[in-house]
Structures are given as structure tokens and as C-alpha cells.
Write a protein that holds these residues in place. Structure first.
Motif, mmCIF file in Angstrom:
data_model
loop_
_atom_site.group_PDB
_atom_site.id
_atom_site.type_symbol
_atom_site.label_atom_id
_atom_site.label_comp_id
_atom_site.label_asym_id
_atom_site.label_seq_id
_atom_site.Cartn_x
_atom_site.Cartn_y
_atom_site.Cartn_z
ATOM 1 N N THR A 41 0.821 -1.217 0.000
ATOM 2 C CA THR A 41 0.000 0.000 0.000
ATOM 3 C C THR A 41 0.854 1.266 0.000
ATOM 4 N N HIS A 42 1.893 1.296 0.830
ATOM 5 C CA HIS A 42 2.720 2.502 0.918
ATOM 6 C C HIS A 42 3.390 2.799 -0.420
ATOM 7 N N LYS A 43 3.570 4.062 -0.705
ATOM 8 C CA LYS A 43 4.050 4.479 -2.025
ATOM 9 C C LYS A 43 5.466 3.998 -2.339
ATOM 10 N N LYS A 44 6.232 3.628 -1.311
ATOM 11 C CA LYS A 44 7.601 3.182 -1.560
ATOM 12 C C LYS A 44 7.677 1.761 -2.115
ATOM 13 N N TRP A 45 6.584 0.989 -1.936
ATOM 14 C CA TRP A 45 6.633 -0.411 -2.343
ATOM 15 C C TRP A 45 6.219 -0.592 -3.803
ATOM 16 N N ARG A 46 6.840 -1.543 -4.455
ATOM 17 C CA ARG A 46 6.531 -1.874 -5.852
ATOM 18 C C ARG A 46 5.705 -3.150 -5.907
ATOM 19 N N LYS A 47 4.925 -3.298 -6.992
ATOM 20 C CA LYS A 47 4.205 -4.543 -7.266
ATOM 21 C C LYS A 47 4.585 -5.005 -8.675
ATOM 22 N N THR A 48 4.970 -6.262 -8.786
ATOM 23 C CA THR A 48 5.395 -6.818 -10.068
ATOM 24 C C THR A 48 4.593 -8.083 -10.344
ATOM 25 N N TYR A 49 3.898 -8.103 -11.459
ATOM 26 C CA TYR A 49 3.106 -9.261 -11.873
ATOM 27 C C TYR A 49 3.705 -9.789 -13.173
ATOM 28 N N PHE A 50 3.895 -11.110 -13.253
ATOM 29 C CA PHE A 50 4.355 -11.684 -14.518
ATOM 30 C C PHE A 50 3.830 -13.106 -14.648
ATOM 31 N N SER A 51 3.521 -13.467 -15.906
ATOM 32 C CA SER A 51 2.873 -14.763 -16.112
ATOM 33 C C SER A 51 2.861 -15.143 -17.581
ATOM 34 N N THR A 52 2.777 -16.448 -17.833
ATOM 35 C CA THR A 52 2.350 -16.921 -19.141
ATOM 36 C C THR A 52 0.830 -16.866 -19.149
ATOM 37 N N PRO A 53 0.185 -16.731 -20.306
ATOM 38 C CA PRO A 53 -1.273 -16.620 -20.334
ATOM 39 C C PRO A 53 -1.958 -17.962 -20.116
ATOM 40 N N SER A 54 -3.193 -17.920 -19.616
ATOM 41 C CA SER A 54 -3.989 -19.151 -19.502
ATOM 42 C C SER A 54 -5.240 -19.017 -20.374
ATOM 43 N N ALA A 55 -6.277 -18.355 -19.869
ATOM 44 C CA ALA A 55 -7.525 -18.240 -20.642
ATOM 45 C C ALA A 55 -8.149 -16.874 -20.417
ATOM 46 N N VAL A 56 -8.921 -16.418 -21.405
ATOM 47 C CA VAL A 56 -9.582 -15.116 -21.289
ATOM 48 C C VAL A 56 -10.661 -15.139 -20.207
ATOM 49 N N SER A 57 -11.077 -16.330 -19.801
ATOM 50 C CA SER A 57 -12.093 -16.443 -18.756
ATOM 51 C C SER A 57 -11.497 -16.311 -17.350
ATOM 52 N N HIS A 58 -10.172 -16.305 -17.253
ATOM 53 C CA HIS A 58 -9.520 -16.216 -15.941
ATOM 54 C C HIS A 58 -9.669 -14.804 -15.371
ATOM 55 N N GLN A 59 -9.710 -14.705 -14.049
ATOM 56 C CA GLN A 59 -9.866 -13.403 -13.393
ATOM 57 C C GLN A 59 -8.705 -12.457 -13.688
ATOM 58 N N ALA A 60 -7.574 -13.005 -14.094
ATOM 59 C CA ALA A 60 -6.419 -12.159 -14.379
ATOM 60 C C ALA A 60 -6.535 -11.439 -15.717
ATOM 61 N N TYR A 61 -7.404 -11.939 -16.604
ATOM 62 C CA TYR A 61 -7.470 -11.369 -17.954
ATOM 63 C C TYR A 61 -7.904 -9.894 -17.948
ATOM 64 N N PRO A 62 -8.998 -9.531 -17.278
ATOM 65 C CA PRO A 62 -9.352 -8.097 -17.244
ATOM 66 C C PRO A 62 -8.326 -7.247 -16.507
ATOM 67 N N PHE A 63 -7.583 -7.877 -15.585
ATOM 68 C CA PHE A 63 -6.506 -7.150 -14.899
ATOM 69 C C PHE A 63 -5.392 -6.818 -15.890
ATOM 70 N N TRP A 64 -5.073 -7.778 -16.761
ATOM 71 C CA TRP A 64 -4.035 -7.553 -17.767
ATOM 72 C C TRP A 64 -4.474 -6.523 -18.803
ATOM 73 N N THR A 65 -5.716 -6.626 -19.272
ATOM 74 C CA THR A 65 -6.180 -5.738 -20.344
ATOM 75 C C THR A 65 -6.583 -4.356 -19.832
ATOM 76 N N GLY A 66 -6.725 -4.210 -18.510
ATOM 77 C CA GLY A 66 -7.184 -2.941 -17.961
ATOM 78 C C GLY A 66 -8.670 -2.714 -18.159
ATOM 79 N N GLU A 67 -9.407 -3.814 -18.387
ATOM 80 C CA GLU A 67 -10.838 -3.714 -18.713
ATOM 81 C C GLU A 67 -11.626 -2.990 -17.628
ATOM 82 N N LYS A 68 -11.366 -3.308 -16.380
ATOM 83 C CA LYS A 68 -12.116 -2.678 -15.283
ATOM 84 C C LYS A 68 -11.881 -1.178 -15.253
ATOM 85 N N PHE A 69 -10.640 -0.798 -15.429
ATOM 86 C CA PHE A 69 -10.316 0.628 -15.413
ATOM 87 C C PHE A 69 -10.990 1.341 -16.567
#
Length: 386
Positions: free
Chosen positions: A293-321
């Protein structure tokens, strides 16, 4: 059944890399394991390994297991732990002074005492006539390491695409959230383990690793232990690994399971590995975000793809935003080509795609592209590598 020379040679190469017969059968899709044992016996393959040093043999097997990455089983993980322990023991034995040959007199007592004093000095211990206690070297001490040490051992050996990830970490505009979609086996778990270890040593910041499986998170730990030993001759212990500087606690490296209930209460830079394969990703991501949460910390996500139905897909595409009230943000959403090249998006995430072609262009010479295209159909090849 007839087997071509190419198949036998492939089996031989795998055996000399310390693959087990069962693993050779699975990799080459052989109908039974007996043919593998027959080739081993007929070709005298075991004799080829008989002259290999134990430390080298253990190292080969550890490397082989780490190459399996996300496919590691519990049995593989248990074997990895045992092999790591054996390797540490062999490394300790390799630096012990050799015993005097039979028939030769022991070393002079004065020389022996001088050797003991030198050994104490090398270990950072001290002893004086006042009978004061010896000072033992602090566990996981990294105080003497500098950026120059990592420049030689790590930074200078990065592939081109790894250098891009490192540059994004150094840039205040792009470092907060990095989101990478990648080909299989391009060395990102290896790279991010090295990046996090370096960052922990130089800054004292905590590092937290979350993966799609417990086995995968332990790969980070195995890599970091190996880096410390191979690069600097340091023996890191503990889980979590707590680094020390000048005798005081300095930074923690935690390796957590995907069970969100075990991933709470910590804070630091967060690495989420293979997030497209994490069950209940949204729930876990909430916890991961809370730890950074604090501004000094970084978040790094990395993955091979699975399926467009996975919860990670809209996170990757920015769909919610893009579907939220902020969809009319001043900055337009980048195209797929722009995001693939590495670009800061309006939601504050720096996105990057790394295909097998990007890896090859970036200097990675570990792939036989034509052979991989023969081994997978077009759809599978696109998913795994493109």
C-alpha cells in the motif's frame, strides 16, 4: 519397436543431465520405461557419470529441477530441498583443509596454532588474553556487498529484455506496478529473484514472493540461496530469509503460498509469479496490493497466459479501469503493439509483452525455434511462446 538414433541420443543427453529414467520416458513419450533402462545398460551410460564430482552431479540435478519451473511436483520440491542441503554440505567439505597423508607427522603445533588464529580472523572472530568471548559471524550477513559486486555478477549478464525490466524498476514513473505477459522459459523467475535479492541487499527493503503454487514460490528461495553462494560465497539460511547488515536485521525475503490467509500482515515489494494460473486471483490480488500500500513499495506481476475467462485477464487488459468512470481519462489507452513494446498505461501500470522472439532477439540462445514449432501445434505454440 525400432527407435531412431536421434531418439536414443536425446535419451542419452537427458540421462547425462541427471534425468531419471521415468523423466526420460515422459519427455520423449516412450511407451514404456524398460527401453530406457536397456539403453542405459547397453550404452554404459552410468559409467560416463562415474567420474563426475559429487558436487557437479548434485548441481546438475538441481539445475534440471529448477528448469521445470511451474511443473514442479511436491516430490520434486522435497528432492530439491534434499539436494540443496547436500550441496551445502559438499561445499563446506570442499573448503576444509586436507588431512595429512598416512605416515607423515602432524603439522608443528606452532604452525597449527597460527593456522587456527588465521582461521578465526577469516571468520571474523577474535580472541585475546583477557579471555573475552569470540565474536561469531552474523547469520546472513551482507553488509560488505555493494552495487559494484552485483554489476559484475548480475547486471552485466542480463539479456536485453531483462535490462528493459530493470530500467522500468529504476524509473520512478514506471516502477510502481509492472505487469508482464511472457513466453515460457525466458528466465523471468530467475531474473526477478536476482533483482529482489540485489534490492534487499542494497536497500534493506523487504521482498515478498507469491506464486501459483507453493513449489513455485520455493523456486525463488532456491535461486536466491544459489546466487548468494555462487556469486559471493555466502550461505543463506532460514525461511523467511532474514538478511543482516553490520550484525543487525536488514531485510526479509518471504516466500508465501497462494492461500490469502497466510499472505497477510507483511509489507514490502511484492512479486506475483504466474498470476494467470492463480485460483481466486482477485482475492489474492487484494491482499497483495495491501502489502504494498505505501508508495515506496513496488508490485510486479508476470505470467504466461492461460484463458480469457480467468480473473487475471481483465486485470491484464485494464478492462475494469477502462469501463469505470475513469474511462474518459485524458491519456488514451495504448494499442496492443504499444503495450507489447513496454508502455505506462493510464491506470498506472507499466505493461510489457515478452515473446520467444523477443527473448531470442534480446540475446537468449537457449531455444531451438524450429524444433519447438514442430513439437507444438500453432494454437499451443502461440499461447505458450507468443
Amino acid at each position: 519397436m525400432f527407435y531412431s538414433t536421434e531418439v536414443k541420443e536425446a535419451a542419452k543427453r537427458l540421462f547425462l543431465r541427471r534425468c531419471k529414467a521415468k523423466e526420460i520416458q515422459a519427455q520423449l513419450n516412450l511407451p514404456n520405461i524398460r527401453i530406457v533402462y536397456y539403453w542405459i545398460r547397453q550404452g554404459g551410460w552410468e559409467e560416463m557419470l562415474s567420474d563426475e564430482e559429487p558436487l557437479t552431479a548434485v548441481g546438475r540435478r538441481i539445475t534440471l529441477l529448477l528448469d521445470k519451473a511451474t511443473s514442479l511436483t511436491k516430490s520434486d520440491l522435497d528432492e530439491l530441498d534434499r539436494l540443496t542441503t547436500v550441496r551445502e554440505r559438499l561445499l563446506k567439505q570442499s573448503v576444509k583443509p586436507a588431512a595429512a597423508p598416512i605416515g607423515e607427522p602432524p603439522a608443528d603445533d606452532g604452525l597449527r596454532r597460527e593456522g587456527q588464529r588465521n582461521e578465526r580472523r577469516d571468520r571474523g572472530e577474535r580472541s585475546d588474553k583477557g579471555g573475552k568471548k569470540r565474536e561469531k559471524k552474523t547469520k546472513n550477513e551482507v553488509g560488505e556487498l555493494t552495487e559494484v559486486d552485483f554489476l559484475d555478477k548480475f547486471i552485466s549478464k542480463m539479456y536485453g529484455y531483462q535490462k528493459e525490466l530493470f530500467a522500468a524498476k529504476q524509473n520512478p514513473l514506471t516502477c510502481r506496478i509492472r505487469n508482464i505477459l511472457k513466453s515460457r522459459q525466458v528466465g523471468l523467475t530467475y531474473y526477478f529473484a536476482g533483482e529482489a535479492f540485489m534490492d534487499a541487499v542494497l536497500t534493506g527493503d523487504n521482498q515478498i514472493f507469491l506464486s501459483a503454487s507453493r513449489a513455485q514460490s520455493e523456486i525463488f528461495r532456491s535461486y536466491i540461496i544459489a546466487f548468494a553462494q555462487e556469486w559471493f560465497g555466502l550461505e543463506l539460511t532460514g525461511n523467511p530469509i532474514v538478511l543482516s547488515k553490520d550484525g543487525k536485521p536488514w531485510a526479509e525475503l518471504r516466500f508465501l503460498s497462494t492461500n490469502s490467509s497466510t499472505a497477510q500482515g507483511h509489507h514490502g515489494h511484492v512479486y506475483v509469479d504466474e498470476y494467470f494460473w492463480i485460483r481466486d486471483f482477485e482475492k489474492l490480488n487484494t491482499v497483495a496490493s495491501a502489502m504494498a500500500t505505501h508508495k515506496k513499495w513496488r508490485k510486479t506481476y508476470f505470467s504466461t497466459p492461460s484463458a480469457v475467462s480467468h480473473q487475471a485477464y481483465p486485470f491484464w487488459t485494464g478492462e475494469k479501469f477502462r469501463n469505470s468512470k475513469r474511462k474518459n481519462a485524458k491519456d488514451p489507452w495504448p494499442s496492443e503493439i504499444q503495450a507489447a513494446a513496454g508502455m505506462l498505461c493510464p491506470d498506472g501500470q507499466w505493461r510489457k509483452v515478452i515473446t520467444i522472439l523477443d527473448a531470442i532477439t534480446g540475446g537468449c540462445d537457449l531455444f531451438d525455434l524450429e524444433q519447438l514449432q514442430l513439437e507444438y501445434d500453432e494454437d499451443k505454440f502461440q499461447q505458450l511462446f507468443m
